[in-house]
Design an enzyme around this catalytic site. Structure first.
Site, short mmCIF file in Angstrom:
data_model
loop_
_atom_site.label_atom_id
_atom_site.label_comp_id
_atom_site.label_asym_id
_atom_site.label_seq_id
_atom_site.Cartn_x
_atom_site.Cartn_y
_atom_site.Cartn_z
CG HIS A 1 0.33 6.29 -0.54
ND1 HIS A 1 -0.68 7.05 -1.13
CD2 HIS A 1 -0.28 5.58 0.45
CE1 HIS A 1 -1.83 6.77 -0.51
NE2 HIS A 1 -1.62 5.89 0.44
CD GLU B 1 -5.69 5.62 0.31
OE1 GLU B 1 -4.84 6.51 0.50
OE2 GLU B 1 -5.67 4.55 0.94
CG HIS C 1 -1.83 1.16 1.33
ND1 HIS C 1 -3.13 1.14 0.91
CD2 HIS C 1 -1.62 2.42 1.79
CE1 HIS C 1 -3.68 2.32 1.10
NE2 HIS C 1 -2.79 3.13 1.65
CD GLU C 2 1.43 3.47 3.78
OE1 GLU C 2 1.57 4.57 3.21
OE2 GLU C 2 0.40 3.16 4.42
ZN ZN Z 1 -3.10 5.24 1.84
#
Ligand code: ZN
Length: 502
Positions: free
Chosen positions: A269, A295, A265-266
């Protein structure tokens, strides 16, 4: 004022604002990683001083005049500078409309409300937090009105996180999810298919989990000379500039997937922040354009790629070599099913890909009603619990695992939540368009993720916030949010996993 001098002043303003932000973010990062506990008050004072200095600098009359001058010179400025001015103008109007004293009072309130929320959550005492939340809502509504009295306050708040999103479009979006996802969750729940995920919850030594994290970052092509991975209680991504991005994760010895998927997830980003165009460096445009688009990237890499069968097949040999005993007799297909198991649960951050957006739907409905004055903070827990029963079919046993679970409202971030669901929906829509240009799953199967990164870089990443969210969607997926892509994606994936009939 001469144009050249004005541009120099614009650059100086951006450099100084960035320096303040860099220092504040680094203090924050230090605070949640290595600083000793007693460092808290001293750091708070320094942060308070820096944030006041940057607020004063930015909201000064001079900055207002500089922006007005540059707006008058639009025809003589290049496109990028005009976009910088446009972005700064928005933040300026948003902040400068608030009287300085009210601004500091609000900052003080947020400090207190954060601390009280922590206590209230630990003690399971919503009553403690309720008066603070009430005042946070009051302030937020008042500030929204200062900014633009002619618009609904919640609409104004939304723009801060996802510019261009209207309440009407969100109402429609969440209504679609309610109609389509709530029954799908029910079908999954009553399906005869039982997915065994017990093997994910054995003992997994942290040293090997760290190795796995490094491995998946390599697979995704994250440049580790510009991106550090740290460890914190709650994972996050910070960027100081495109050569210094910090992501964090949290390793749990009895859970293999918590850290694995937070790293993916990170990393999503991070890939966004690492890939903004060189020409934007040092300007206010050198960062992702909105919470929702950001996101979409974290969820694209975490869920769409990371929870797909081809990706699991790709990384599973590594998982087996790191954990031969724990994964003995478990196939890649079983692992795939386990990481996609769906069960309605209480906690948003631990929920699965299918039920996640329903957690957001509850928060959207409630914060909108709070801001519109249709719900009092005193009645919030009851409303929360009712909606969890209605949409997820579960009883909320206490407020700590209910209305008190998230930090957003105590931090004054009303209007933030919808970005999470928008991000998920955007990512499914992006996949649809990407598949028209690329053999996405062949690339994943071969472990060649570069073409996927390039597709995103070309249409999203390199623009930073030079493009607004709507323009980014224009670039990569047909222009506007269409929830049907997301619904179709979930129906297909969970239909197969749980053998559902159409
Ligand atoms: Zn996030």
């Amino acid at each position: 004022m001469k144009l050249a001098a004005a541009i120099t002043r614009l650059r100086e303003l951006e450099t100084t604002m960035h320096a303040y932000q860099h220092a504040m973010d680094l203090l924050y990062y230090d605070g949640v990683t290595t600083a000793p506990a007693a460092a808290f008050p001293g750091r708070g004072e320094t942060l308070g001083t820096l944030s006041e200095l940057s607020y004063r600098l930015f909201t000064s009359r001079k900055v207002g005049e500089l922006l007005s001058f540059l707006e008058g010179e639009q025809a003589n400025l290049d496109d990028q500078i005009n976009r910088e001015v446009r972005k700064l103008r928005e933040s300026y109007d948003r902040q400068a409309c608030i009287p300085e004293e009210e601004f500091s009072l609000f900052q003080e309130l947020l400090n207190e409300s954060e601390a009280v929320w922590r206590q209230a959550k630990a003690d399971n005492q919503y009553d403690l937090f309720e008066p603070y939340l009430n005042r946070v809502v009051e302030y937020s509504v008042r500030f929204a009105k200062y900014y633009d009295d002619s618009l609904p306050a919640y609409h104004v708040l939304l723009q801060e996180y996802e510019k261009g999103t209207s309440m009407e479009s969100l109402d429609r979006f969440f209504a679609d999810l309610r109609t389509e996802i709530v029954p799908l969750v029910q079908q999954v729940l009553t399906s005869s298919v039982q997915i065994d995920d017990s093997f994910l919850y054995q003992t997994f030594p942290v040293a090997q989990q760290r190795e796995l994290a490094d491995y998946v970052l390599d697979v995704l092509g994250v440049d580790r000379s510009r991106c550090a991975l740290g460890e914190t209680e709650h994972p996050f991504t910070l960027h100081f500039n495109k050569d210094d991005v910090r992501i964090t994760t949290h390793y749990e010895e009895n859970n293999l997937v918590s850290s694995l998927y937070s790293v993916l997830h990170e990393a999503g980003h991070a890939l966004y922040e690492l890939s903004t165009a060189e020409s934007l460096r040092g300007t206010c445009l050198a960062e992702g354009t909105s919470m929702g688009i950001h996101e979409s990237q974290s969820r694209f890499w975490e869920n769409i790629i990371g929870r797909s069968l081809p990706f699991i097949r790709l990384i599973y040999p590594k998982i087996q070599s790191l954990f031969p005993r724990q994964m003995a007799g478990v196939s890649a297909e079983q692992f795939y099913r386990a990481v996609n198991k769906s069960v309605p649960s209480l906690i948003r951050t631990e929920s699965d890909e299918l039920t996640y957006s329903l957690h957001i739907m509850v928060r959207y409905e409630l914060e909108k009603r709070l801001v519109e004055g249709n719900l009092h903070t005193k009645d919030l827990p009851a409303a929360w619990n009712r909606m969890y029963q209605e949409y997820l079919g579960i009883d909320v046993p206490d407020d700590a695992r209910g209305v008190l679970q998230d930090s957003h409202w105590s931090g004054g971030n009303l209007g933030y939540f919808p970005s999470y669901a928008l991000g998920s929906a955007y990512s499914a829509q992006m996949l649809f368009y990407m598949e028209k240009d690329l053999a996405v799953w062949d690339c994943v199967s071969r472990g060649e993720l570069l073409p996927i990164w390039s597709w995103l870089e070309e249409r999203i990443y390199r623009f930073g916030s030079a493009l607004e969210p709507g323009e980014v969607l224009e670039n990569c997926c047909g222009g506007r949010l269409d929830s049907s892509y997301y619904v179709k994606y979930l129906k297909k994936k969970y239909g197969e996993l749980y053998h559902l009939q159409e």
